[in-house]
Every structure is written in structure tokens, then in C-alpha cells.
Design an enzyme around this catalytic site. Structure first.
Site, short mmCIF file in Angstrom:
data_model
loop_
_atom_site.label_atom_id
_atom_site.label_comp_id
_atom_site.label_asym_id
_atom_site.label_seq_id
_atom_site.Cartn_x
_atom_site.Cartn_y
_atom_site.Cartn_z
N LYS A 101 52.73 31.38 48.82
CA LYS A 101 51.57 31.44 49.70
C LYS A 101 51.86 30.52 50.87
O LYS A 101 52.17 29.34 50.66
CB LYS A 101 50.29 30.99 48.97
CG LYS A 101 49.78 32.00 47.95
CD LYS A 101 48.51 31.52 47.28
CE LYS A 101 48.04 32.55 46.25
NZ LYS A 101 46.98 32.00 45.37
N LYS B 219 42.99 39.19 36.80
CA LYS B 219 42.69 37.80 36.47
C LYS B 219 42.32 37.71 34.99
O LYS B 219 41.58 38.56 34.49
CB LYS B 219 41.51 37.31 37.32
CG LYS B 219 41.79 37.27 38.81
CD LYS B 219 42.75 36.15 39.14
CE LYS B 219 42.89 36.00 40.65
NZ LYS B 219 43.88 34.96 40.99
N GLU C 228 51.05 34.82 35.68
CA GLU C 228 51.00 33.87 36.79
C GLU C 228 50.20 32.63 36.38
O GLU C 228 49.10 32.74 35.85
CB GLU C 228 50.35 34.57 37.98
CG GLU C 228 50.38 33.79 39.28
CD GLU C 228 49.73 34.59 40.42
OE1 GLU C 228 49.56 35.81 40.30
OE2 GLU C 228 49.38 33.96 41.43
N ASP D 206 52.30 29.74 40.81
CA ASP D 206 51.53 29.85 42.05
C ASP D 206 51.11 28.41 42.42
O ASP D 206 51.84 27.71 43.15
CB ASP D 206 50.33 30.77 41.82
CG ASP D 206 49.32 30.82 42.96
OD1 ASP D 206 49.48 30.08 43.92
OD2 ASP D 206 48.33 31.59 42.88
N LYS E 227 47.40 43.48 39.48
CA LYS E 227 47.26 42.14 38.92
C LYS E 227 45.82 41.95 38.49
O LYS E 227 44.89 42.30 39.22
CB LYS E 227 47.65 41.10 39.98
CG LYS E 227 47.17 39.69 39.73
CD LYS E 227 47.85 38.73 40.69
CE LYS E 227 46.92 37.62 41.15
NZ LYS E 227 47.57 36.73 42.13
N GLY F 17 48.02 36.01 47.92
CA GLY F 17 46.92 36.18 48.86
C GLY F 17 45.82 35.17 48.58
O GLY F 17 45.73 34.65 47.47
N ASP G 74 47.00 36.98 35.95
CA ASP G 74 46.95 35.67 36.64
C ASP G 74 45.86 34.82 35.99
O ASP G 74 44.69 35.20 36.00
CB ASP G 74 46.66 35.87 38.13
CG ASP G 74 46.68 34.56 38.92
OD1 ASP G 74 46.96 33.49 38.32
OD2 ASP G 74 46.45 34.60 40.14
N SER H 102 45.13 42.53 43.61
CA SER H 102 44.67 41.55 42.62
C SER H 102 43.20 41.83 42.32
O SER H 102 42.38 41.92 43.24
CB SER H 102 44.84 40.14 43.21
OG SER H 102 44.22 39.19 42.37
O1 OSB Z 1 43.70 39.56 47.16
C1 OSB Z 1 44.08 38.40 47.36
O2 OSB Z 1 44.05 37.86 48.48
C2 OSB Z 1 44.60 37.59 46.21
C3 OSB Z 1 43.51 37.17 45.31
C4 OSB Z 1 43.94 36.14 44.30
O3 OSB Z 1 44.59 36.48 43.34
C5 OSB Z 1 43.42 34.79 44.48
C6 OSB Z 1 42.22 34.68 45.17
C7 OSB Z 1 41.62 33.46 45.33
C8 OSB Z 1 42.23 32.33 44.84
C9 OSB Z 1 43.45 32.41 44.16
C10 OSB Z 1 44.06 33.64 43.99
C11 OSB Z 1 45.40 33.62 43.31
O4 OSB Z 1 46.35 34.32 43.65
O5 OSB Z 1 45.56 32.84 42.38
MG MG Z 2 47.46 33.05 41.53
#
Ligand code: OSB
Ligand code: MG
Length: 368
Positions: free
Chosen positions: A263, A164, A214, A239, A162, A291, A189, A136
């Protein structure tokens, strides 16, 4: 087992690079680490994935500490527990606070796996000995920087990228990525950055053959997502909106989600995560493991959970070196060519490095 002693530590770990989402930037990861010891001296570890501010959900490291100290630990300490699934039942009088519950439940699962002489993955019913992983990537200063980062991770072998997104950093970004990486599995995401009125805008993403989008809409929504999914070709993956098996069932029945990001912390622990997994498997909904920028302890729980059969899509569990100069477990979690080998030793399968834990600890309290 009977848990006779618990230690909570507040750790601070500097991320190698800042991580930016639509709700904010992380530079230092602050979290709670929980150590539980049973009457036989077996030690289990759990990690709270609550952040230091209530951006992702309403929980924080401090609310988790309060819930653990004043409500959850008293429900567990010195009680006979024959199976970790019982922790869920003991916690039943306490509403929500899923990340706090998961912190302690995870440590009980670790102890249970060790006492039954199996890996946490096996104790959960996992079937894989290696797992496929993606990565991500946070919001960057420029599209050029993002392309360079993605290029590096694709070369490292990550199985899915992925990215953001947020208003102003979305359609052009995804178009550029698709042009540069025509054959890579790419997804976006949004962390709840859009509203139903943005439907026409979001429909532009359909042109880029994304694996999924996402959580585009509100963090507590499952109604509008169903509406949006009717308009979008790109599958929606929820999520933030999914806190339990019941949420998953309702979202699937409404057509709000075609894929679920599980999660462990968000759903209140490994027992509930497994239930959601099983329900999704029975209903043809693929899942993957999300994550929360975890340290090695939380990461090891994610690795174990991902060995269950319906974790069909690569998750966000990248290798430790992606996040930390030095992780708190030995060995660290290593991703090679987009795979992580699942440890076969008992419990979480990694040793917690106490010296490193101490170095990152800023507060600590014992309960017995
Ligand atoms: O590398 C990771 O741990 C996932 C990172 C990630 O997408 C995330 C990190 C912090 C808060 C929310 C998210 C998420 O999945 O939305
Ligand atoms: Mg997410």
C-alpha cells in the site's frame, strides 16, 4: 520543479454500501486530498489514505494534516526538486507518519510525470497497459448475503475474491465459499484479528485452497507470523506489518510472509513502494497492490503502481462504481472483466473534477 502552492482539503464521501472489517465499519469515507502547484503552474494530486480513527494504523486524517502543515510542507515548499525520489530524502528527518508523507510525495510524482510528458505508470517504470484486479469484500450479516455478493463480482469478472474474516466469521464462511465457487481464486484478510494460540483454528483454512491469508496476527508483528507460517500450508501475506523496504526484507528473511501487499500510503510513498517491489522481485516474492477505499486520486496512483512487473497477483483496486455514486475523477476508474485499462495521458491520467471535489469538501486550507 519547485512547489510554490499547496491546498489541503478534507473530503467526505458516502460509500455506496458500508464496509466492515475485523476492526470496524466504514459508512462515510473521510480523507485528505492534497493539491500541489509548481512554479510553472503544473498541478499534481495526492490522497491521504489515513482514516478518521486510528484503527488500521496509528495515523488519522487529523494527524496527517498536522504532520503536513507543521513539518512536511515546510520541507518541500519552494525547494528545488529534480526527481520525486528526493522527497524521501527531504522527509528523512521525520520519523514514520508514512501516510502523511505519501500524500505529498504522490502529488510530486504526478507533477514530475506531467513535466516529463509521460504517464505516472511510465514514470514509475511500469510495463503493463492493463492491470488485473480483484475485489475485497467486507464482513456481511449472513453467509447467504456474502455468497450472493461474491457471485455478482465473479460474474463481473473480478480475478480474485478477498473476504474479510474475524473470529466467528471464518472457517464456515470460507468452506461455504469454496463449495460454491470451486474454481475461483479466493483469499481471506483477518486485519490482525488472531493470535498465535489460534494456530490450530487457522490451520482449518488450509482445506480450502486459499490463495493466501492476509495479516492474521498482530499489526506490528513479524516474529509470530514466521512461526504461524511454519504450521500453515496457506501462504501468509503481510499488510499492516510492512512499513518500509527494511520491514519487507526482515519479514522475507524470517519467513513471515510469502507474498506482500504493498500500500503506497502505508510505506510512505511511491518511491518506497517501488523499492519494496524491486526487492521482492529479486527475491521471488510476488506482490499485489492493496486498497484503502480510495477516491479516484488514490485509486489512480494504485493503478499506476500496479503496472510494475512484479505485481503478479490481482490487487484490491476495484472500479470506482463499486465504492461511489460519483467519484472525483473523470473518467472514473472502470474495471471490465477484471481488467483496468491504464491511462496513457500524462500524470495520473484522469482529470480531477473540481466541482465534485468542492461538493465533498468540508474544510480547506492553502499553504504558500
Ligand atoms: O477495496 C479496497 O480499497 C480494499 C479494502 C480493504 O481490504 C481494506 C479496507 C480498509 C482498511 C483495510 C483494508 C485492508 O486491505 O486490510
Ligand atoms: Mg489487509
Amino acid at each position: 520543479m519547485k512547489i510554490t502552492e499547496i491546498t489541503i482539503r478534507h473530503l467526505q464521501m458516502k460509500l455506496k454500501a458500508p464496509f466492515t472489517t475485523s476492526f470496524g465499519t466504514f459508512k462515510i469515507k473521510e480523507f485528505l486530498l492534497l493539491e500541489a502547484t509548481d512554479e510553472a503552474g503544473t498541478v499534481g494530486w495526492g490522497e491521504s489514505v489515513a482514516f478518521n480513527a486510528p484503527w488500521y494504523n496509528e495515523e488519522t486524517l487529523q494527524t496527517n494534516w498536522h504532520m503536513l502543515e507543521d513539518f512536511l510542507i515546510p520541507l518541500i515548499l519552494n525547494k528545488q526538486i529534480n526527481h520525486p525520489d528526493e522527497v524521501n530524502e527531504l522527509f528523512a528527518p521525520i520519523r514514520k507518519n508514512n501516510m502523511a508523507k505519501s500524500t505529498l510525495e504522490g502529488a510530486v510524482w504526478d507533477i514530475y510525470a506531467q513535466q516529463t510528458n509521460q504517464s505516472l505508470a511510465k514514470a514509475l517504470g511500469g510495463t503493463k497497459d492493463k492491470i488485473e484486479v480483484g475485489i475485497s469484500i467486507g464482513i456481511q450479516e449472513s453467509i447467504e448475503e456474502l455468497v450472493a455478493l461474491v457471485d455478482g463480482y465473479v460474474k463481473e469478472g473480478y480475478k480474485r475474491i478477498k473476504v474479510k474474516i474475524k473470529p466467528g466469521w471464518d472457517v464456515d464462511v470460507m468452506r461455504t465459499l469454496r463449495e460454491n465457487f470451486p474454481n475461483v481464486a479466493i483469499m481471506a484478510d483477518a486485519n490482525s484479528a488472531y493470535h498465535l494460540e489460534d494456530t490450530d483454528h487457522l490451520k482449518q483454512l488450509d482445506a480450502f485452497d486459499l490463495t493466501m491469508i492476509e495479516q492474521p496476527l498482530a499489526s506490528d508483528d513479524i516474529i509470530d507470523h514466521a512461526q504461524l507460517q511454519k504450521e500453515l500450508k496457506t501462504p501468509i501475506c503481510l499488510d499492516e506489518s510492512i512499513h518500509s523496504l527494511e520491514d519487507a526484507r526482515k519479514a522475507v528473511e524470517l519467513g513471515s510472509t510469502k507474498i506482500i501487499n504493498i500500500k503506497i500510503g502505508r510505506v510512505g510513498g511511491l518511491t518506497e513502494a517501488k523499492k519494496i517491489h524491486d526487492y521482492c522481485e529479486a527475491n521471488g516474492i510476488p506482490v499485489w497492490c492493496g486498497g484503502m477505499l480510495e477516491s479516484g486520486v488514490g485509486r489512480s496512483h494504485n493503478v499506476a503502481l500496479t503496472t510494475l512487473s512484479n505485481f503478479i497477483l490481482p490487487g484490491d483496486t476495484a472500479g470506482s462504481t463499486r465504492y461511489w455514486e460519483k467519484d472525483i475523477i473523470v473518467p472514473e476508474v472502470v474495471a471490465t472483466d477484471g481488467y483496468i485499462d491504464v491511462p496513457q495521458t500524462t500524470g495520473i491520467g484522469y482529470e480531477v473534477d473540481r466541482e465534485t471535489v468542492e461538493a465533498y469538501t468540508v474544510a480547506k486550507k492553502d499553504y504558500r
